[in-house]
Enzyme design. Structure first.
Site, PDB file in Angstrom:
ATOM      1  N   GLY A  36       1.911  -6.606 -21.405  1.00 41.85           N
ATOM      2  CA  GLY A  36       3.270  -6.085 -21.567  1.00 41.85           C
ATOM      3  C   GLY A  36       3.336  -4.958 -22.582  1.00 41.85           C
ATOM      4  CG  ASP A  50      -1.918 -17.160 -26.235  1.00 37.84           C
ATOM      5  OD1 ASP A  50      -1.243 -17.516 -25.250  1.00 37.84           O
ATOM      6  OD2 ASP A  50      -3.153 -17.287 -26.311  1.00 37.84           O
ATOM      7  CG  ASN A  91      -4.912 -16.083 -19.939  1.00 35.83           C
ATOM      8  OD1 ASN A  91      -5.266 -16.650 -20.981  1.00 35.83           O
ATOM      9  ND2 ASN A  91      -5.274 -14.856 -19.651  1.00 35.83           N
ATOM     10  CE1 TYR A 140      -1.370 -15.055 -10.264  1.00 33.16           C
ATOM     11  CE2 TYR A 140      -1.311 -14.721  -7.891  1.00 33.16           C
ATOM     12  CZ  TYR A 140      -0.679 -14.717  -9.109  1.00 33.16           C
ATOM     13  OH  TYR A 140       0.651 -14.385  -9.179  1.00 33.16           O
ATOM     14  CG  LEU A 189       0.381  -0.195  -0.786  1.00 36.82           C
ATOM     15  CD1 LEU A 189      -0.925   0.571  -0.613  1.00 36.82           C
ATOM     16  CD2 LEU A 189       0.790  -0.856   0.538  1.00 36.82           C
TER      17      LEU A 189
HETATM   18  N1  UFG Z   1      -3.699  -2.139  -0.580  1.00 37.67           N
HETATM   19  C1  UFG Z   1      -4.346  -1.036  -0.058  1.00 37.67           C
HETATM   20  N2  UFG Z   1      -4.728  -0.066  -0.941  1.00 37.67           N
HETATM   21  C2  UFG Z   1      -4.533  -0.150  -2.281  1.00 37.67           C
HETATM   22  C3  UFG Z   1      -3.878  -1.288  -2.791  1.00 37.67           C
HETATM   23  C4  UFG Z   1      -3.467  -2.273  -1.907  1.00 37.67           C
HETATM   24  O1  UFG Z   1      -4.579  -0.915   1.149  1.00 37.67           O
HETATM   25  O2  UFG Z   1      -4.948   0.771  -3.019  1.00 37.67           O
HETATM   26  C5  UFG Z   1      -3.260  -3.178   0.372  1.00 37.67           C
HETATM   27  C6  UFG Z   1      -3.843  -4.536   0.069  1.00 37.67           C
HETATM   28  O3  UFG Z   1      -5.082  -4.690   0.681  1.00 37.67           O
HETATM   29  C7  UFG Z   1      -2.761  -5.449   0.631  1.00 37.67           C
HETATM   30  C8  UFG Z   1      -1.470  -4.657   0.421  1.00 37.67           C
HETATM   31  O4  UFG Z   1      -1.871  -3.317   0.226  1.00 37.67           O
HETATM   32  O5  UFG Z   1      -2.960  -5.643   1.979  1.00 37.67           O
HETATM   33  C9  UFG Z   1      -0.675  -5.107  -0.776  1.00 37.67           C
HETATM   34  O6  UFG Z   1      -1.544  -5.175  -1.873  1.00 37.67           O
HETATM   35  P1  UFG Z   1      -1.052  -5.428  -3.373  1.00 37.67           P
HETATM   36  O7  UFG Z   1      -2.259  -5.397  -4.245  1.00 37.67           O
HETATM   37  O8  UFG Z   1       0.058  -4.501  -3.691  1.00 37.67           O
HETATM   38  O9  UFG Z   1      -0.419  -6.883  -3.309  1.00 37.67           O
HETATM   39  P2  UFG Z   1      -1.068  -8.262  -2.830  1.00 37.67           P
HETATM   40  O10 UFG Z   1      -0.393  -8.612  -1.536  1.00 37.67           O
HETATM   41  O11 UFG Z   1      -2.532  -8.227  -2.812  1.00 37.67           O
HETATM   42  O12 UFG Z   1      -0.720  -9.239  -4.016  1.00 37.67           O
HETATM   43  C10 UFG Z   1       0.590  -9.502  -4.462  1.00 37.67           C
HETATM   44  C11 UFG Z   1       0.553  -9.840  -5.949  1.00 37.67           C
HETATM   45  C12 UFG Z   1      -0.199 -11.113  -6.183  1.00 37.67           C
HETATM   46  C13 UFG Z   1       0.344 -12.211  -5.310  1.00 37.67           C
HETATM   47  C14 UFG Z   1       0.400 -11.788  -3.871  1.00 37.67           C
HETATM   48  C15 UFG Z   1       1.081 -12.860  -3.097  1.00 37.67           C
HETATM   49  O13 UFG Z   1      -0.049  -8.806  -6.687  1.00 37.67           O
HETATM   50  O14 UFG Z   1      -0.062 -11.482  -7.541  1.00 37.67           O
HETATM   51  O15 UFG Z   1       1.117 -10.564  -3.751  1.00 37.67           O
HETATM   52  O16 UFG Z   1       1.595 -12.401  -1.930  1.00 37.67           O
HETATM   53  F1  UFG Z   1      -0.465 -13.286  -5.374  1.00 37.67           F
END
Ligand code: UFG
Length: 328
Positions: A36, A50, A91, A140, A189
């Site tokens: 944060g 913490d 954590n 996680y 993303l």
């Molecule tokens: N993606 C890409 N390119 C990138 C980043 C992400 O193609 O540079 C794709 C990922 O593969 C995924 C989608 O975009 O298919 C979304 O990815 P994010 O990393 O934005 O989010 P996630 O769905 O992986 O994860 C999020 C949260 C987690 C949580 C999860 C539960 O970050 O903490 O949603 O749905 F567990």
């Protein structure tokens, strides 16, 4: 009403603190500032430390005597959790147990907990309702599901009332433009796509286009951070009314593919946003979409920023104006 917000200097927690203060409640923040930012805490005192440090959290609870705790603090990266599971159990699980012990010592009996769609693992069906099997596929998700189970036991034995909110893909930024997303490293993303549009990155990587989805890229249910925070506020009221411990899935019930997100970001920003196809990222389920009818029915939750262009638009304003407070 005093509310202690752990992780209140983080992305979702900081938006929550602002909303609590704007709603006439009195938030106080606990954050170790590992993820944060001090600058993200507006309108609330900040206790730096913490959550897992019993002496520290004891002292904070003794001083603040909150009516409820909102527990956002934790580690959030799926990939990192595969490489460093100990960090996630420490954590997310051990620190939460220390918080629960301290709450018990101080007679604090209400908790709103930040959980995740990752507790469901690879979905056996979408949309995903609360009754979907819980089968997390990474540390996680397991750490969050363990806390959910511990909370049910703490209710049965000690009367601790809790609401677990399972976020799908939190996104967007404060509509007032004061706060936004700021992870280091950024892995999500939408902020990454917008960093391409603002010139901070050369291209966006698409992690796989051979999934069993309409365009082959992964589908996610993006939910505006402000709508998430409003669900927390309603969960607080739900607990204050003396209702039973429970969990709610929070999403818009509508999935967008990675390609649809990039196309929407091109529309919103006017930037071409070059893309590069890469291999699949380990542990990505093809499609995660929430069935959030229960939150709507039970809490009266009504998402106000469900439109993807609005979500991206607010994140874009933040990217242009603040981007982690590193630029004027
Ligand atoms: N993606 C890409 N390119 C990138 C980043 C992400 O193609 O540079 C794709 C990922 O593969 C995924 C989608 O975009 O298919 C979304 O990815 P994010 O990393 O934005 O989010 P996630 O769905 O992986 O994860 C999020 C949260 C987690 C949580 C999860 C539960 O970050 O903490 O949603 O749905 F567990």
């Amino acid at each position: 009403m005093k509310v202690l917000v752990t992780g209140g200097a983080g992305y979702i927690g900081s938006h929550m603190v602002k909303l609590l203060a704007a709603s006439g409640l009195s938030p106080e923040v606990v954050d170790d500032l590992s993820g944060g930012r001090r600058e993200a805490v507006v309108d609330a005192p900040l206790h730096v430390g913490d959550v897992g440090d019993s002496a520290f959290i004891d002292a904070v609870l003794a001083r603040t005597r909150p009516a409820a705790v909102m527990h956002f603090a934790g580690s959030i990266q799926v990939g990192e959790s595969m490489r460093e599971p100990a960090r996630y159990y420490r954590n997310n699980l051990v620190a939460t147990l220390a918080l629960l012990d301290a709450m018990r010592r101080h007679g604090t009996t209400r908790l709103v907990f930040s959980s995740t769609a990752a507790i469901f693992g690879n979905p056996v069906h979408v949309p995903i309702g609360e009754d979907h099997p819980k089968a997390p596929i990474n540390p996680y998700g397991r750490s969050k599901w363990m806390v959910e189970q511990a909370l049910a036991d703490h209710d049965a034995a000690y009367g601790l009332k809790s609401v677990c909110l399972r976020y799908f893909n939190a996104a967007g930024a404060d509509p007032d433009g004061v706060l936004g997303e700021c992870h280091d490293p950024e892995t999500h993303l939408i902020p990454l796509v917008l960093q391409v549009a603002s010139g901070r990155r050369p291209h966006i990587a698409i992690y796989g286009d051979d999934y069993q989805t309409a365009d082959g890229t992964c589908v996610r249910d993006y939910i505006h951070v402000q709508d998430l925070c409003e669900a927390h506020l309603l969960a607080l009221r739900y607990l204050a009314a003396g209702s039973a411990s429970t969990g709610f899935n929070l999403g818009n019930g509508h999935g967008f593919s990675v390609r649809e997100v990039i196309t929407a970001a091109r529309r919103v920003t006017g930037h071409p946003i070059p893309e590069v196809l890469q291999a699949r990222r380990a542990g990505d389920p093809p499609s995660l979409v929430a069935d959030a009818r229960r939150a709507r029915q039970t809490l009266g939750w009504q998402p106000r920023h469900a439109d993807l262009d609005t979500i991206i638009g607010h994140a874009w304003s933040w990217e242009l104006r603040h981007a982690c407070w590193t630029r004027p």
